[in-house]
Enzyme design. Structure first.
Site, mmCIF file in Angstrom:
data_model
loop_
_atom_site.group_PDB
_atom_site.id
_atom_site.type_symbol
_atom_site.label_atom_id
_atom_site.label_comp_id
_atom_site.label_asym_id
_atom_site.label_seq_id
_atom_site.Cartn_x
_atom_site.Cartn_y
_atom_site.Cartn_z
ATOM 1 N N ARG A 66 -15.862 26.428 -0.763
ATOM 2 C CA ARG A 66 -16.244 27.453 -1.763
ATOM 3 C C ARG A 66 -15.763 27.045 -3.162
ATOM 4 N NH1 ARG A 66 -19.927 31.004 -1.872
ATOM 5 N NH2 ARG A 66 -19.314 31.872 0.149
ATOM 6 N N GLN A 84 -28.533 28.739 5.040
ATOM 7 C CA GLN A 84 -28.534 29.002 3.583
ATOM 8 C C GLN A 84 -28.141 27.750 2.823
ATOM 9 O OE1 GLN A 84 -28.671 31.749 1.179
ATOM 10 N NE2 GLN A 84 -26.631 31.919 0.281
ATOM 11 N N ARG A 89 -24.367 20.111 2.386
ATOM 12 C CA ARG A 89 -22.984 20.485 2.009
ATOM 13 C C ARG A 89 -22.084 20.721 3.213
ATOM 14 N NH1 ARG A 89 -23.265 26.805 -0.026
ATOM 15 N NH2 ARG A 89 -24.247 27.630 1.858
ATOM 16 N N HIS A 167 -24.914 23.197 -7.044
ATOM 17 C CA HIS A 167 -24.422 24.583 -7.114
ATOM 18 C C HIS A 167 -23.052 24.628 -7.817
ATOM 19 C CE1 HIS A 167 -23.388 28.613 -5.774
ATOM 20 N NE2 HIS A 167 -24.493 28.726 -5.113
ATOM 21 N N ASP A 212 -27.634 37.211 -10.477
ATOM 22 C CA ASP A 212 -28.093 36.180 -9.535
ATOM 23 C C ASP A 212 -29.552 35.878 -9.895
ATOM 24 O OD1 ASP A 212 -27.940 35.810 -5.881
ATOM 25 O OD2 ASP A 212 -28.618 34.479 -7.506
ATOM 26 N N GLU A 271 -26.455 26.367 -12.245
ATOM 27 C CA GLU A 271 -26.872 25.360 -11.263
ATOM 28 C C GLU A 271 -28.180 24.680 -11.667
ATOM 29 O OE1 GLU A 271 -27.005 27.542 -7.543
ATOM 30 O OE2 GLU A 271 -25.561 28.960 -8.381
#
Ligand code: TA6
Length: 313
Positions: A66, A84, A89, A167, A212, A271
């Site tokens: 994170r 997701q 990653r 991200h 978002d 991002e």
């Protein structure tokens, strides 16, 4: 005394995970974990950390770390059978000892080349062969450059399509003191309103609640201004037409076990991405997507920040 040289070292990181540490002679540094191919630290010449990593980040597969710069591939977001933001990653990357030549323009000598190839497991959910090469480079002035090269290596004639994002979690002093320049008046999808289409207002973006948004066809230069720190992040991108801006704010922050309840105040995700128009590659074709981050002192003129200088200087 021998002149200090830039260094690239393989080290053990948190929970014994392998990481590569890049150091420049003036003191700047970058750390990238082989797990996820994920940059987790970018420090300036004064040793100040410029990226945000949650104090509750797990650093434990299969959960993505994170913070830092997770790589979203072969999918941004959730749809279909993939998890997701795709699987890149959550996978172990390896050091690429034999990368194809990079254009001479990349002057920096302080870099590491990583590579991700498909696993049997992944082939079940995303039945394609590919080579994903990631170069993480630290410029002599402390700039952080990520270059992704993704090639379709399907042995049959099948093309594949993917969406992508770096991200990036930026560290900020206080989210209520941050502005983003360069996305004004653009169209965007709002993830908080069922991905409905809107147009951004004409002023710099400020933050007073959860955000978002996926901005479409954005300029290749975006400025993130941290008033309190008198610091501006300049994000330059190439091959990545879209840009996501995300802050979870208090409610979502509390809902994420690997994110501190108050940490939304000290981070902002901006991002560089390719989302609206998926990238399609035929066998043998390669796509390249670059992101470059610089942290510059914010120039003040007549008491106001001078973003023009930053964006167009
Ligand atoms: O980039 C913004 C976003 O898509 C948000 O919707 C939020 O889900 C964030 O990514 C984090 O996703 P993650 O899967 O890393 O928890």
């Amino acid at each position: 005394m021998a002149e200090a040289k830039p260094t690239v070292e393989l080290r053990k990181g948190i929970n014994g995970l392998d990481k590569v540490v890049l150091r420049e002679v003036k003191g700047s540094s970058v750390e990238v974990y082989l797990y996820g191919g994920q940059v987790t630290s970018w420090k300036n010449n004064h040793g100040e950390e410029l990226l945000f990593v949650s104090s509750k980040a797990l650093f434990k597969p299969p959960k993505a770390i994170r913070g830092g710069i997770p790589i979203c591939f072969p999918q941004f977001g959730t749809h279909g059978t993939l998890e997701q933001h795709g699987f890149a990653r959550n996978r172990n990357w390896s050091i690429d000892d034999n990368p194809p030549p990079f254009p001479a323009s990349t002057s920096t000598k302080t870099f590491v080349d990583l590579i991700l190839k498909p696993s049997e497991e992944d082939f079940k959910t995303w039945p394609h062969s590919y080579e994903f090469r990631l170069r993480v480079a630290l410029g002599p002035g402390g700039d952080l450059m990520l270059t992704s090269r993704i090639r379709n290596t399907n042995s049959d004639a099948r093309p594949f399509s993917f969406t992508f994002a770096y991200h990036t979690y930026l560290s900020v002093s206080d989210i209520s003191e941050v502005r983003v320049e360069g996305l004004e008046t653009l169209d965007y999808f709002d993830n908080l309103k069922g991905k409905e289409h809107f147009t951004e207002q004409g002023d710099a973006i400020i933050f007073e609640s959860e955000v978002d948004k996926i901005y479409l066809s954005t300029p290749n230069k975006i400025a993130i201004i941290d008033h309190e720190k008198k610091r501006t992040f300049v994000l330059r991108k190439d091959g990545l037409p879209d840009a996501v801006v995300w802050n979870p704010w208090d409610k979502k922050a509390k809902a994420m076990p690997d994110f501190g309840d108050e940490e939304f105040k000290y981070m902002l995700c901006v991002e560089a991405a390719a989302i609206q128009k998926p990238i399609t590659l035929r066998p043998g074709e390669e796509w390249k997507g670059r992101q470059e981050l610089a942290a510059v002192p914010s120039s003040y003129c007549s008491g106001q920040l001078d973003p023009e200088k930053v964006l167009h200087g």
